[in-house]
Design a protein around this motif. Structure first.
Motif, PDB file in Angstrom:
ATOM      1  N   CYS A   1       0.757  -1.257   0.049  1.00  0.00           N
ATOM      2  CA  CYS A   1       0.015  -0.041  -0.073  1.00  0.00           C
ATOM      3  C   CYS A   1       1.004   1.241   0.189  1.00  0.00           C
TER       4      CYS A   1
ATOM      5  N   CYS B   1       0.444   3.255   3.583  1.00  0.00           N
ATOM      6  CA  CYS B   1       0.661   2.857   4.858  1.00  0.00           C
ATOM      7  C   CYS B   1       1.713   1.780   4.870  1.00  0.00           C
TER       8      CYS B   1
ATOM      9  N   CYS C   1      -5.873  -3.008   1.089  1.00  0.00           N
ATOM     10  CA  CYS C   1      -4.898  -3.246   2.306  1.00  0.00           C
ATOM     11  C   CYS C   1      -6.261  -3.304   3.304  1.00  0.00           C
TER      12      CYS C   1
ATOM     13  N   ARG D   1      -6.026  -1.908   6.118  1.00  0.00           N
ATOM     14  CA  ARG D   1      -6.334  -0.560   6.881  1.00  0.00           C
ATOM     15  C   ARG D   1      -7.443   0.063   6.061  1.00  0.00           C
TER      16      ARG D   1
ATOM     17  N   HIS E   1      -7.383   1.387   2.930  1.00  0.00           N
ATOM     18  CA  HIS E   1      -6.812   1.921   1.715  1.00  0.00           C
ATOM     19  C   HIS E   1      -7.285   1.145   0.488  1.00  0.00           C
TER      20      HIS E   1
END
Ligand SMILES: C[S@@+](CC[C@H](N)C(=O)[O-])C[C@H]1O[C@@H](n2cnc3c(N)ncnc32)[C@H](O)[C@@H]1O
Ligand SMILES: [Zn+2]
Length: 283
Positions: A11, A14, A27, A29, A31
């Protein structure tokens, strides 16, 4: 998107691992990055957009010229360095012709990532080979590929970011660099008043790789090709001169040339081993 290739990506926001659900790359998290209709994904990060890369017209000219077979020997020289590798990253992949040839040579389980800042190039690379995953990114900003994940990095007539290439290569991995010599297409340079290859380029290449890579092999590939007007227009249109001369002006100059014109292809293919330790003295 090939799952094995997407697993090599990270990513750009991050640094987390990425996976693909077919329409998006994401990803854990949160994104997400859309897979374009034409099959590539943009992982540009940060301020993106400053470096434009090759235009649609330049990519079309490159496709036309490379399809003509004039650089097949260059593709073979690059592919020879990819035998028995599993993962190949081509930085500045353009149309994907070289990466496709490399994957054919690397074997049926190999996967490739074609990275280019130009969307026009990424569109073309996405359909160059079933095992190519095509990514838009700016190599000077960030290479969105996991650390120590790829066996071979290709840099063919393209910009190099030695620190990022070193980071993404596996220990034991190799960098294959194709650079033009000052004899490359020299007849066209003279006839048409084109941009000259910088004579210091080879020395500068050594400087930027020093400390991170050790040269294993260097091969000179030199041969003549015979070109008609359309091929001359294509080879000029795909290169840096296309940015400095208008299309009309170029066409006029090309039409005035006597053809077939014999032209020299002259490049150096270097194979470099990734050095275990890095020295940043050469930054
Ligand atoms: C001279 S072309 C070579 C393309 C291909 N390797 C070939 O030989 O056919 C250089 C390529 O690098 C890309 N490029 C230029 N700057 C870049 C950057 N900062 N990051 C990624 N790609 C870049 C261009 O869009 C172009 O496709
Ligand atoms: Zn993320």
């Amino acid at each position: 998107m090939n799952d094995d290739a997407v697993a090599l990506l990270m990513c750009p926001h991050c640094g987390a691992d990425l996976e693909s659900d077919g329409t998006q790359v994401l990803c854990d998290r949160g994104h997400t990055f859309d897979v374009a209709r034409q099959g590539y994904v943009s992982l540009l990060s940060g301020s993106g957009g400053k470096i434009v890369g090759d235009s649609t017209e330049m990519v079309a000219a490159r496709e036309q010229f490379l399809d003509g077979g004039y650089y097949d020997r260059l593709m073979d020289a690059v592919a020879d360095a990819c035998v028995d590798t599993r993962t190949v990253l081509d930085i500045g992949a353009g149309t994907g012709h070289y990466l496709a040839r490399a994957l054919d040579r690397a074997g049926a389980t190999s996967v490739g990532i074609g990275l280019d800042v130009s969307k026009a190039a990424a569109r073309r690379a996405a359909r160059a080979h079933p095992r190519i995953t095509s990514v838009v990114a700016d190599v000077w900003n960030h290479v969105p590929v996991r650390t120590e994940s790829v066996d071979v990095v290709l840099s063919v007539f393209s910009p190099r970011n030695a620190a990022e290439i070193h980071r993404v290569l596996t220990p034991g991995g190799r960098l294959v660099v194709l650079t033009p010599t000052d004899r490359h297409l020299v007849e066209l340079v003279d006839d048409l008043g084109l941009v000259r290859v910088d004579e210091n380029k080879t020395r500068r290449l050594g400087d930027t790789l020093a400390g991170r890579f050790e040269r294993e092999q260097r091969t000179a590939v030199t041969y003549p090709i015979s070109l008609g007007h359309d091929e001359v227009a294509a080879v000029v249109g795909m290169g840096p001169s296309a940015r400095h001369v208008s299309a009309d002006d170029l066409r006029t100059r090309v039409e005035a040339m006597p053809t077939p014109r014999e032209v020299t292809v002259s490049v150096t293919v270097g194979v470099y081993a990734r050095a275990a330790a890095t020295s940043t003295a050469a930054e």
